[in-house]
Design an enzyme around this catalytic site. Structure first.
Site, PDB file in Angstrom:
ATOM      1  N   HIS A  40      38.958  55.069  82.395  1.00  0.00           N
ATOM      2  CA  HIS A  40      37.545  55.166  82.051  1.00  0.00           C
ATOM      3  C   HIS A  40      37.074  56.596  82.311  1.00  0.00           C
ATOM      4  O   HIS A  40      37.825  57.432  82.822  1.00  0.00           O
ATOM      5  CB  HIS A  40      36.708  54.161  82.838  1.00  0.00           C
ATOM      6  CG  HIS A  40      36.761  52.782  82.270  1.00  0.00           C
ATOM      7  ND1 HIS A  40      36.245  52.467  81.040  1.00  0.00           N
ATOM      8  CD2 HIS A  40      37.288  51.618  82.778  1.00  0.00           C
ATOM      9  CE1 HIS A  40      36.434  51.182  80.795  1.00  0.00           C
ATOM     10  NE2 HIS A  40      37.069  50.644  81.828  1.00  0.00           N
ATOM     11  N   ASP A  70      33.285  60.486  78.289  1.00  0.00           N
ATOM     12  CA  ASP A  70      33.147  59.550  77.165  1.00  0.00           C
ATOM     13  C   ASP A  70      32.412  60.174  75.985  1.00  0.00           C
ATOM     14  O   ASP A  70      32.928  60.220  74.868  1.00  0.00           O
ATOM     15  CB  ASP A  70      32.381  58.295  77.601  1.00  0.00           C
ATOM     16  CG  ASP A  70      33.275  57.287  78.301  1.00  0.00           C
ATOM     17  OD1 ASP A  70      34.490  57.510  78.367  1.00  0.00           O
ATOM     18  OD2 ASP A  70      32.751  56.270  78.777  1.00  0.00           O
TER      19      ASP A  70
END
Length: 300
Positions: A40, A70
């Site tokens: 992540h 991200d």
């Protein structure tokens, strides 16, 4: 390897259409030790080296939600890669595969940190430098009403206006760049900011070049005068507020939709019908849990 399992890898599709631009956005990239590992934003940020720079003195490094790897290092960098490939195709007539790694994207986004290492900006431990909460003039301060002001008075002329707005005498203070005095100056600034409300500080600093601005909440941001004048935030038909698309183009500005975001699966049937699927085929895909349907109008 997900698309390859479906028979839709770039080697197959580029044979069909050599002009195709095929973007692959992943955390760790298409090759390397971690290529097939789950992760992540915080993991990609850590592997990029950037996470080690984020955080206050004596505290653990912290990831600023999932914005950096991200969205910035991932989505934005991948989009930029597509634009670059489109531009190159106008010359070569050929497409190509884009290997967008969030680790490399956020590292490249942070090139300034690497290129400025020898300038003395990051010579101190984390949280003790010019831009990472070490300096009293690049910090956030709590106001009397529990809100915050952001201070970014880096240049001497801006710092002078900050000092004036705080009601202090520059001649009676240590030099702005006296590192050893920074901790004590932060305490002094904090005690002064705590004496007035955010609105009172805005009335003092608005219209100056002290680089002092209110830290606005999501509830307040759309109603702030500056943002209102630029229509920086929009409201959809459900009354929900979100940012207007940016940057603003002079000739072809984005026309934002004021409709609510679609539900997952809301337009699945509609899209598949447009592509020639029959209702029976769509029903089979749904029963096999290949697709999701949440359209109240669906009548399969």
């Amino acid at each position: 390897g997900v698309m390859e399992k479906l028979g839709l890898g770039p080697e197959v599709l580029l044979q069909e259409n050599p002009r195709l631009i095929y973007a692959r956005l992943t955390g760790f990239g298409q090759t390397g030790k971690y290529a097939k590992s789950a992760g992540h934003d915080i993991n990609y940020l850590a592997l990029s080296g950037v996470l080690s720079k984020l955080g206050r003195k004596t505290e653990n490094p912290y990831a600023p939600v999932n914005l950096l790897a991200d969205f910035a290092g991932g989505g934005v960098m991948c989009a930029m890669g597509i634009v670059i490939a489109l531009f190159e195709r106008t010359r070569s007539g050929r497409g190509q595969v884009i290997d967008a790694s969030m680790v490399e994207g956020v590292a490249y986004l942070s090139s300034f940190l690497w290129k400025s290492q020898n300038l003395g900006l990051w010579s101190q431990p984390r949280g003790e430098n010019l831009l990472d909460s070490g300096a009293p003039f690049y910090e956030t301060y709590r106001t009397r009403d529990g809100k915050f002001m952001a201070v970014g008075a880096l240049e001497p002329q801006f710092y002078n206006q900050l000092i004036k707005g705080l009601g202090l005498n520059l001649d009676q203070l240590p030099s702005q760049m006296s590192f050893s005095d920074w901790p004590e100056m932060k305490k002094k600034f904090a005690s002064i900011f705590a004496q007035k409300t955010q609105a009172e500080w805005c009335s003092i600093f608005d219209g100056t070049d002290a680089c002092v601005t209110p830290v606005l909440s999501f509830d307040d941001v759309a109603s702030h005068q500056h943002n209102k004048e630029r229509s920086s935030f929009i409201k959809n038909d459900q009354g929900e507020i979100s940012p207007r698309p940016a940057p603003v183009l002079s000739r072809t500005p984005a026309v934002p939709s004021c409709k609510r975001d679609p539900f997952i699966g809301e337009h699945t049937e509609e899209v598949l019908l447009e592509y020639g699927f029959t209702k029976q085929e769509i029903a089979k895909l749904y029963s096999d849990k290949t697709i999701e349907l949440k359209n109240p109008k669906a009548n399969l």
